[in-house]
Design an enzyme around this catalytic site. Structure first.
Site, mmCIF file in Angstrom:
data_model
loop_
_atom_site.group_PDB
_atom_site.id
_atom_site.type_symbol
_atom_site.label_atom_id
_atom_site.label_comp_id
_atom_site.label_asym_id
_atom_site.label_seq_id
_atom_site.Cartn_x
_atom_site.Cartn_y
_atom_site.Cartn_z
ATOM 1 N N ARG A 65 13.346 -4.152 0.919
ATOM 2 C CA ARG A 65 14.418 -5.324 2.296
ATOM 3 C C ARG A 65 15.156 -6.787 1.386
ATOM 4 N NH1 ARG A 65 12.753 -4.757 7.806
ATOM 5 N NH2 ARG A 65 12.536 -6.844 8.351
ATOM 6 N N HIS A 202 -7.294 6.708 2.069
ATOM 7 C CA HIS A 202 -7.524 5.935 0.738
ATOM 8 C C HIS A 202 -9.173 7.348 0.006
ATOM 9 C CE1 HIS A 202 -8.771 2.569 0.493
ATOM 10 N NE2 HIS A 202 -9.377 2.967 -0.821
ATOM 11 N N LYS A 206 -10.816 10.213 -2.929
ATOM 12 C CA LYS A 206 -11.795 9.557 -4.269
ATOM 13 C C LYS A 206 -11.462 11.049 -4.716
ATOM 14 C CE LYS A 206 -12.318 5.271 -2.719
ATOM 15 N NZ LYS A 206 -12.462 4.085 -3.437
ATOM 16 N N ASP A 259 -11.397 -2.296 9.425
ATOM 17 C CA ASP A 259 -10.356 -2.272 8.547
ATOM 18 C C ASP A 259 -11.065 -1.107 7.026
ATOM 19 O OD1 ASP A 259 -9.350 -3.126 5.982
ATOM 20 O OD2 ASP A 259 -10.906 -4.303 5.579
ATOM 21 N N HIS A 264 -12.852 4.675 7.050
ATOM 22 C CA HIS A 264 -13.939 5.185 5.620
ATOM 23 C C HIS A 264 -14.621 6.150 5.690
ATOM 24 C CE1 HIS A 264 -10.175 3.689 3.618
ATOM 25 N NE2 HIS A 264 -10.541 2.103 2.905
ATOM 26 N N LYS A 364 -17.860 -7.608 3.362
ATOM 27 C CA LYS A 364 -17.365 -8.530 2.226
ATOM 28 C C LYS A 364 -17.825 -9.100 1.877
ATOM 29 C CE LYS A 364 -13.301 -6.673 2.748
ATOM 30 N NZ LYS A 364 -12.029 -5.699 1.932
#
Ligand code: BG6
Length: 524
Positions: A65, A202, A206, A259, A264, A364
């Protein structure tokens, strides 16, 4: 599906050419000035170029943009490849790659806002021979996905033919819950067919995750043991030592379950638990994964609390450094109850896994970064060994002998460890567990490609095996949505949030949760 074709070799890449070279094509990245483009996408495309895997005339159109000239875009990308790429920048490879790098500005608000993109694509077809083959990468906020799809469709940029392809790559989050994911799938199908949609996770790119399939289905010795009769339980851990970085606004909306678990971890669980597929084709592999996800026992929202543990980190020490608590991070509400840790127990109702639970966890700011799958085998039913120091008379009870463990390390230090009992040298019969190790780094001296390299190449080749199909995403949401509903009805008590210190293995409740089942978490 487009088969790999043999092209005029680029002399620069000669000798490095891989067998899997896609047809000439153009990758358009919407969100070209964003972090993902700079850290992952362009470095991955450059690595493919350096390894001779890209076709002649390969073109990248960065669409953003903000205004930028082609030259500015090339210079920024070169710095980013240098900084974030797997391979050092080689001047000759870079200049061949950069010839195909373009930048255009687009606007979603205006009906004709994609005209510059269309013109750049037409020009690439004319001057670089990209033959109307397109991969369109949506590196845009989830709120912009549908509008972008609609605009592409209106501009005719969704079209493919017998001789040309058009595929779109969609990043997570794919919906916020089951309903929104279904709605997103339905809406996207107004503009693109399912076989044009590549939902990227993703983790599937791997090497160590792909090796899970090889480990399971290219070895005869493990498969007979891979079931409820021999396996006591499975643990899947995605531990991170980093916090939420600068993504407070996103994370406040997402949390650890959306998340990491919904995508995953569910993918890892599906691969570990699935039945053998008859061949390695996209639909057969994905059919088996969906079957496994469908067999997951639903958790009623009222049972969400007894099947899960939520956590949020307080300040603490990680790698010798003082780090702030979640609530002190930028863009996070001071009284936020958002979870940065989840542990849960999943039962799978099929013949292979009945009675063998899967324990999943992610967090985390834990002690270290480690993603691994632990298979804990059942203990020996009876131990015949006598004469130990611990029990001089009558032999060892079976629970004095540690169970066999198989640890599949996804990252870092990718590898596999088999833990089994051995006799400690000496006159007494003493038994201790020892490890048999396979390390990627020492078995294969070659560096592994980054996940995005593999996935971008697969998309150009039309191979959707390592991408999530609509039903997989929905099945994964089915379980997660019930938990989210249950959590919403029973928010954590402010007095118990945050409930773990940064730099630890998560809330003490997670240990108690395992202890209730007579088990313990494996420390990676
Ligand atoms: C992303 C999550 O999908 O995966 C991040 O949004 C997380 O929060 C990341 O840090 C982990 O990926 P990796 O490859 O570093 O394990």
């Amino acid at each position: 599906m487009t088969a790999a074709v043999e092209l005029e070799p680029n002399p620069l890449f000669e000798g490095l050419r891989s067998a899997r070279v896609p047809a000439p094509c153009c990758v358009v990245i919407f969100g070209a000035s964003g972090d993902l483009t700079r850290r992952k996408l362009v470095p991955a495309l450059y690595a493919l170029a350096a390894e001779g895997t890209l076709p002649a005339g390969f073109t990248v159109i960065g669409a953003g943009r903000t205004h930028m000239s082609d030259e500015e875009f090339r210079n920024t990308m070169r710095d980013d490849v240098q900084r974030f790429g797997r391979l050092p920048v080689d001047d000759d490879v870079w200049s061949a790659f950069a010839q195909g790098l373009r930048y255009v500005t687009y606007h979603l608000e205006a009906r004709d806002g994609l005209d510059p993109v269309r013109r750049a694509l037409d020009e690439a077809d004319r001057t670089r021979g990209t033959a109307r083959n397109r991969v369109i990468y949506f590196s845009v906020p989830s709120t912009a996905v549908l509008l972008l799809a609609e605009r592409l469709h209106a501009a005719g940029l969704h079209e493919d033919s017998r001789s040309s392809f058009c595929r779109v790559v969609i990043e997570k989050p794919f919906g916020r819950d089951l309903e929104t994911a279904r709605e997103l799938n339905r809406s996207l199908h107004q503009f693109f067919r399912e076989d044009q949609i590549y939902r990227i996770d993703h983790y599937l790119g791997k090497e160590s995750v792909q090796n899970l399939l090889v480990f399971r289905f290219a070895n005869g010795i493990f498969e007979p043991l891979w079931n409820r009769q021999y396996i006591d339980h499975v643990q899947i851990t995605v531990a991170e030592s980093m916090g939420i970085e600068a993504r407070g606004a996103y994370y406040e909306q997402a949390g650890a379950l959306r998340d990491i678990v919904q995508n995953h971890i569910m993918q890892l669980m599906a691969i570990v638990g699935m039945e053998p597929m008859p061949n390695f084709q996209a639909e057969t592999v994905r059919d088996e994964k969906v079957k496994l996800l469908r067999a997951v026992r639903p958790i009623h929202p009222d049972d969400a609390l007894s099947h899960t543990v939520r956590g949020q980190y307080a300040g603490g020490w990680v790698d010798g450094e003082r780090v702030p608590g979640y609530r002190e991070e930028k863009d996070v509400a001071p009284g936020s109850l958002r979870e940065t840790y989840v542990a849960m127990k999943v039962d799978i109702d099929n013949w292979r896994w009945a009675g063998t639970p899967f324990y999943l966890r992610t967090g985390k700011r834990l002690v270290k970064r480690a993603t691994e799958i632990l298979i804990q085998f059942r203990r020996v039913p009876h131990s015949p060994f006598g004469g130990s120091i611990a029990m001089p008379m009558g032999g060892l009870p079976p629970d004095a002998i540690d169970p066999n463990l198989l640890v599949l390390r996804i990252q870092p230090e990718e590898g596999i460890t088999l833990r089994f009992s051995a006799k400690v040298p000496g006159q007494a019969m003493r038994i201790r567990s020892v490890n048999m190790d396979f390390l990627y780094g020492s078995a294969f001296l070659k560096q592994s490609p980054e996940a995005y390299e593999r996935l971008l190449l697969d998309c150009m080749l039309g191979d959707a095996t390592l991408f999530a199909r609509e039903d997989e995403v929905e099945e994964a949401w089915r379980l997660c949505t019930a938990i989210l509903d249950g959590w919403r009805a029973h928010p954590p008590d402010q007095a118990h949030c945050p409930n773990y210190e940064a730099g630890t293995w998560g809330p003490p409740e997670a240990d108690a949760f395992m202890a209730r089942d007579g088990r313990t978490w494996h420390r990676p």
